[in-house]
Enzyme design. Structure first.
Site, PDB file in Angstrom:
ATOM      1  N   GLY A  10       0.847  -1.199   0.000  1.00 29.47           N
ATOM      2  CA  GLY A  10       0.000   0.000   0.000  1.00 29.47           C
ATOM      3  C   GLY A  10       0.877   1.242   0.000  1.00 29.47           C
ATOM      4  CD  GLU A 103       2.736  -8.158   7.392  1.00 27.84           C
ATOM      5  OE1 GLU A 103       1.524  -7.960   7.383  1.00 27.84           O
ATOM      6  OE2 GLU A 103       3.245  -9.232   7.778  1.00 27.84           O
ATOM      7  CG  ASP A 127      -1.364  -0.594   8.704  1.00 31.69           C
ATOM      8  OD1 ASP A 127      -2.060   0.416   8.495  1.00 31.69           O
ATOM      9  OD2 ASP A 127      -1.543  -1.676   8.132  1.00 31.69           O
ATOM     10  NE  ARG A 162     -27.326  12.724  13.440  1.00 30.29           N
ATOM     11  CZ  ARG A 162     -27.340  13.349  12.274  1.00 30.29           C
ATOM     12  NH1 ARG A 162     -26.231  13.858  11.770  1.00 30.29           N
ATOM     13  NH2 ARG A 162     -28.459  13.473  11.600  1.00 30.29           N
ATOM     14  CD  GLU A 221      -8.181  -1.879   7.674  1.00 31.21           C
ATOM     15  OE1 GLU A 221      -8.933  -1.613   6.731  1.00 31.21           O
ATOM     16  OE2 GLU A 221      -6.934  -1.975   7.557  1.00 31.21           O
ATOM     17  CD  GLN A 273      -7.211   5.971   7.964  1.00 33.18           C
ATOM     18  OE1 GLN A 273      -6.861   5.627   9.080  1.00 33.18           O
ATOM     19  NE2 GLN A 273      -8.028   5.243   7.224  1.00 33.18           N
TER      20      GLN A 273
HETATM   21  O1  F6P Z   1      -0.785  -0.649   3.700  1.00 32.97           O
HETATM   22  C1  F6P Z   1      -1.503  -1.023   4.783  1.00 32.97           C
HETATM   23  C2  F6P Z   1      -2.959  -0.765   4.551  1.00 32.97           C
HETATM   24  O2  F6P Z   1      -3.180   0.612   4.418  1.00 32.97           O
HETATM   25  C3  F6P Z   1      -3.832  -1.371   5.640  1.00 32.97           C
HETATM   26  O3  F6P Z   1      -3.995  -0.538   6.745  1.00 32.97           O
HETATM   27  C4  F6P Z   1      -5.110  -1.636   4.885  1.00 32.97           C
HETATM   28  O4  F6P Z   1      -5.824  -2.701   5.470  1.00 32.97           O
HETATM   29  C5  F6P Z   1      -4.645  -1.994   3.540  1.00 32.97           C
HETATM   30  O5  F6P Z   1      -3.397  -1.377   3.362  1.00 32.97           O
HETATM   31  C6  F6P Z   1      -5.582  -1.601   2.426  1.00 32.97           C
HETATM   32  O6  F6P Z   1      -5.063  -2.065   1.247  1.00 32.97           O
HETATM   33  P1  F6P Z   1      -5.593  -1.694  -0.198  1.00 32.97           P
HETATM   34  O7  F6P Z   1      -5.115  -0.309  -0.514  1.00 32.97           O
HETATM   35  O8  F6P Z   1      -4.960  -2.710  -1.074  1.00 32.97           O
HETATM   36  O9  F6P Z   1      -7.081  -1.761  -0.156  1.00 32.97           O
END
Ligand code: F6P
Length: 341
Positions: A10, A103, A127, A162, A221, A273
């Protein structure tokens, strides 16, 4: 030396700052040459390259994303992947690689080192879940964006009496939820490391509401209720076996509303994010990582990852970095809990 560079997994604010620093240091201090591999490990696997000289990295310090492109390609899940990488690297005249990733990307870097290639890693992920480094770059930016979002939803939640549930990224580690939740004064923080009792979450929301405060819940998440399952976006796995998560905030919001009668909304921050310009902290950290990665390659110190220990940049083994995920320890949640309810 001719050095190949790639960004995998990512994307993350600060990738371009690492690229800029490594290229500048490598060329100016050592006279090395750089080649960009496109789209993570797909680049070396398919021989996809682009030029990477000083003119290519000029002006990219504050730019979000990655000029090299990224993907979640896993060459070890492709038939003959290792041989294809060897051939393509040889054909491009590459002596060593700098792999910038989390990782998964660095797990591949470690295997390639074990298979005899010269690779230095740079720890990237919003993360912050990589072991052997105090922080990864991109995390500070993600926390800043999530904190600002919490501040914003708080005022609208307060106006409408709310509750608001904010979902942040973090599959197996709740660092973003913990830090943004603390910084944003969340009334409940839910992380993957600790299963939550939805009854207790609803009770905290009620306590908050009763004293005239709009309850704000921040959920990773990957957070999951006791005895429940992760909320999935799709059932599909990526090349590294990860499932797409998403939707826990919607479920928690529904449960709070049903159990308390408080009108509750949810917001999933998602890729907001990861996009855009890095914070000053991330620009400095990325730049220092890039400089030190170029030094490590020049020293022939392969199989290493540059890491932040305190305020120093050090070199650790890739094996140490990818061995176990760095998760939120219970004592950090105990600190945060003082403000729940
Ligand atoms: O790179 C980590 C991350 O941002 C995680 O926090 C998230 O679950 C995942 O990538 C989302 O991945 P993608 O962009 O492939 O949907």
């Amino acid at each position: 030396m001719r050095i190949g560079m790639l960004t995998g997994g990512g994307d993350c604010p600060g990738l371009n700052a690492v690229i800029r620093a490594a290229v500048t240091r490598g060329i100016q201090a050592y006279g090395h040459e750089f080649v960009g591999f496109r789209d993570g490990w797909k680049g070396p696997l398919e021989g996809l390259t682009r030029p990477l000289g000083l003119e290519d990295v000029s002006g990219i310090l504050a730019q979000g994303g990655t000029i090299l492109g990224s993907s979640r390609t896993n060459p070890y899940s492709v038939d003959g992947g290792l041989d294809r990488i060897r051939t393509n690297i040889q054909d491009a005249g590459i002596d060593a690689l700098i792999a910038i990733g989390g990782e998964d990307t660095l797990g591949v870097a470690k295997k390639l080192t074990d298979d005899g290639l010269g690779v230095v890693g740079v720890p990237k992920t919003i993360d912050n879940d990589l072991s052997a480094t105090d922080y990864t770059f991109g995390f500070d930016t993600a926390v800043m964006i999530a904190t600002e979002s919490i501040d914003r939803v708080r005022t609208t939640a307060q106006s409408h009496h709310r509750a608001l549930v904010v979902e942040v990224m973090g599959r197996h580690a709740g660092w973003i939820a913990l830090h943004a939740g603390m910084a944003g004064g969340a009334n409940v923080i839910l992380v993957p490391e600790r299963e939550f009792d939805i009854e207790q979450v609803a009770a905290w929301a009620q306590t908050c509401f009763d004293r005239g405060v709009a309850p704000i819940v921040v959920a990773s998440e990957g957070a999951l209720p006791i005895g429940g399952a992760e909320s999935l976006k799709t059932g599909e796995l990526d090349a590294f076996g990860h499932i797409r998560l998403g939707g826990i905030a919607d479920w928690v919001a529904g449960e709070i509303e049903t159990r308390t009668g408080i009108e509750t909304r949810s917001v999933i921050l998602g890729h907001l994010q990861r996009g855009g310009t890095p914070t000053a902290y991330d620009r400095v950290l990325s730049t220092r990582f890039g400089l030190h990665a170029a030094d490590a390659v020049n020293d022939g110190d392969f199989g290493k990852m540059v890491a932040l220990h305190g305020t120093d940049i050090v070199r650790v083994s890739l094996a140490e970095a990818v061995g176990t995920l760095k998760t939120v320890p219970p004592e950090r949640m105990t600190e945060a809990e003082v403000f729940f309810g």
